[in-house]
Design an enzyme around this catalytic site. Sequence first.
Site, mmCIF file in Angstrom:
data_model
loop_
_atom_site.group_PDB
_atom_site.id
_atom_site.type_symbol
_atom_site.label_atom_id
_atom_site.label_comp_id
_atom_site.label_asym_id
_atom_site.label_seq_id
_atom_site.Cartn_x
_atom_site.Cartn_y
_atom_site.Cartn_z
ATOM 1 N N LYS A 80 4.006 -14.576 6.758
ATOM 2 C CA LYS A 80 4.254 -13.117 6.477
ATOM 3 C C LYS A 80 4.168 -12.398 7.718
ATOM 4 O O LYS A 80 3.339 -12.905 8.746
ATOM 5 C CB LYS A 80 3.308 -12.945 5.404
ATOM 6 C CG LYS A 80 3.835 -11.721 4.345
ATOM 7 C CD LYS A 80 4.471 -12.271 3.400
ATOM 8 C CE LYS A 80 5.122 -10.983 2.734
ATOM 9 N NZ LYS A 80 5.862 -11.701 1.280
ATOM 10 N N GLY A 177 8.145 -2.214 -15.715
ATOM 11 C CA GLY A 177 8.725 -2.053 -14.444
ATOM 12 C C GLY A 177 10.356 -2.352 -14.278
ATOM 13 O O GLY A 177 10.516 -3.671 -14.655
ATOM 14 N N GLY A 179 12.660 -1.985 -11.756
ATOM 15 C CA GLY A 179 13.067 -2.088 -10.605
ATOM 16 C C GLY A 179 14.320 -2.990 -10.334
ATOM 17 O O GLY A 179 15.092 -3.508 -11.300
ATOM 18 N N VAL A 181 14.181 -6.070 -9.947
ATOM 19 C CA VAL A 181 14.100 -7.438 -10.789
ATOM 20 C C VAL A 181 13.795 -7.108 -12.402
ATOM 21 O O VAL A 181 14.815 -7.769 -12.973
ATOM 22 C CB VAL A 181 12.817 -8.149 -10.271
ATOM 23 C CG1 VAL A 181 12.431 -9.559 -11.029
ATOM 24 C CG2 VAL A 181 12.708 -8.591 -8.901
#
Length: 348
Positions: A80, A177, A179, A181
């Site tokens: 990452k 949520g 968004g 996805v």
Amino acid sequence: MSVFSRPDFDNHEEVVFHHDRASGLKAIIAVHNRNLGPALGGCRMWPYESDDEAIDDVLRLSKGMTYKAAMAGLDFGGGKSVIIGDPHRDKNDALVLAMGRFIDSLNGRYHSGEDVGMTVGDMDVMRRVTPYAHGVSDGSGNPSPATAWGVFLGIKAAVKHRLDREDLDGVSVAVQGLGSVGQSLCEYLCQAGAKLTVADIDPARVRDVQQAPGAIAVGASEIHRVAADVFAPCALGAGLNDETIPELQTMIVAGSANNQLAESRHGLVLKERGILYAPDYVINAGGVIDIAAEGPDYSTAQVMKRVEGIYDTLMQVFARASVEDSMPEIVADRMAEARFMGAARQAA
Ligand code: NAD
């Protein structure tokens, strides 16, 4: 505090710090484990309040990617990167190019994609200076549709295991949520005949999804309390905690958000309440499967086919957890470790 003595340090192979004076870039790349292949994981840009916070985040997130890639059956390890800064204020092409050159300097030991604060457009800019920037617009692009497809199939697996039902017709799902996805997930659920209750802190997102037939909107603070078969957290992490778990009225928690359990002990609290939890890094691996497939032979259809493996993987996790009277996330961790540690033993 040094890197090696931090609680989140987990025998990471490399932690590299970089400052580019011209652009002001301050960034860290962590490569957790490369037993299965080069480290893969997104680049996050976030206004960290301290360097310590950024180091802990990159250590934790890179380790999570090793487990995610291993469980998704990818020949990639975990890594990452984080850029310390506010993406709305500090991001410009010079900074993104400097990040691309930093990624390139690891010579392919770390491959990047987009994460919070970064976009497909940013990956296009990075690609000008490194082949190790993925999720570009003429490649795999936005990973969210693949993630949503995996979450949808993961919900089906959880419903099969917990409710012994093959389809989602009439199954009630509360989606937190809406968004990238969450919206795609709602489309898949709607097509499958699920009954949707939805919430987002952004009213515009709610309006978009409410056009789905029969979708009911509730307040963002109410969604986890909705009586439904499935609660699908698709907003931020740490949503399953001491306050919310006692209020859940559901039999399954299965959604895309990363790090859903505020603390690992909350997995046991869910189990004790009889709630089946689909481990986040297993169910939300569609995006990384998509990014890992980028290359000259990239095909969306093949990616979506591969994402379907999430159904079988979760069925295995749930079955083992039942037999061993354990938690799915513990079983998943052991399965992931067996794969990437096994690869190390083979190489020795
Ligand atoms: P996004 O930023 O597009 O959407 C998140 C949505 O959640 C936003 O609409 C936001 O308004 C809403 N939200 C924030 N707090 C909320 C709250 N308290 N209650 C209700 N809604 C709230 O993000 P995304 O790309 O859709 O990702 C959703 C989650 O899935 C994130 O946790 C992300 O880390 C994880 N994830 C995403 C992908 C991917 O491919 N995009 C892959 C793996 C994991």
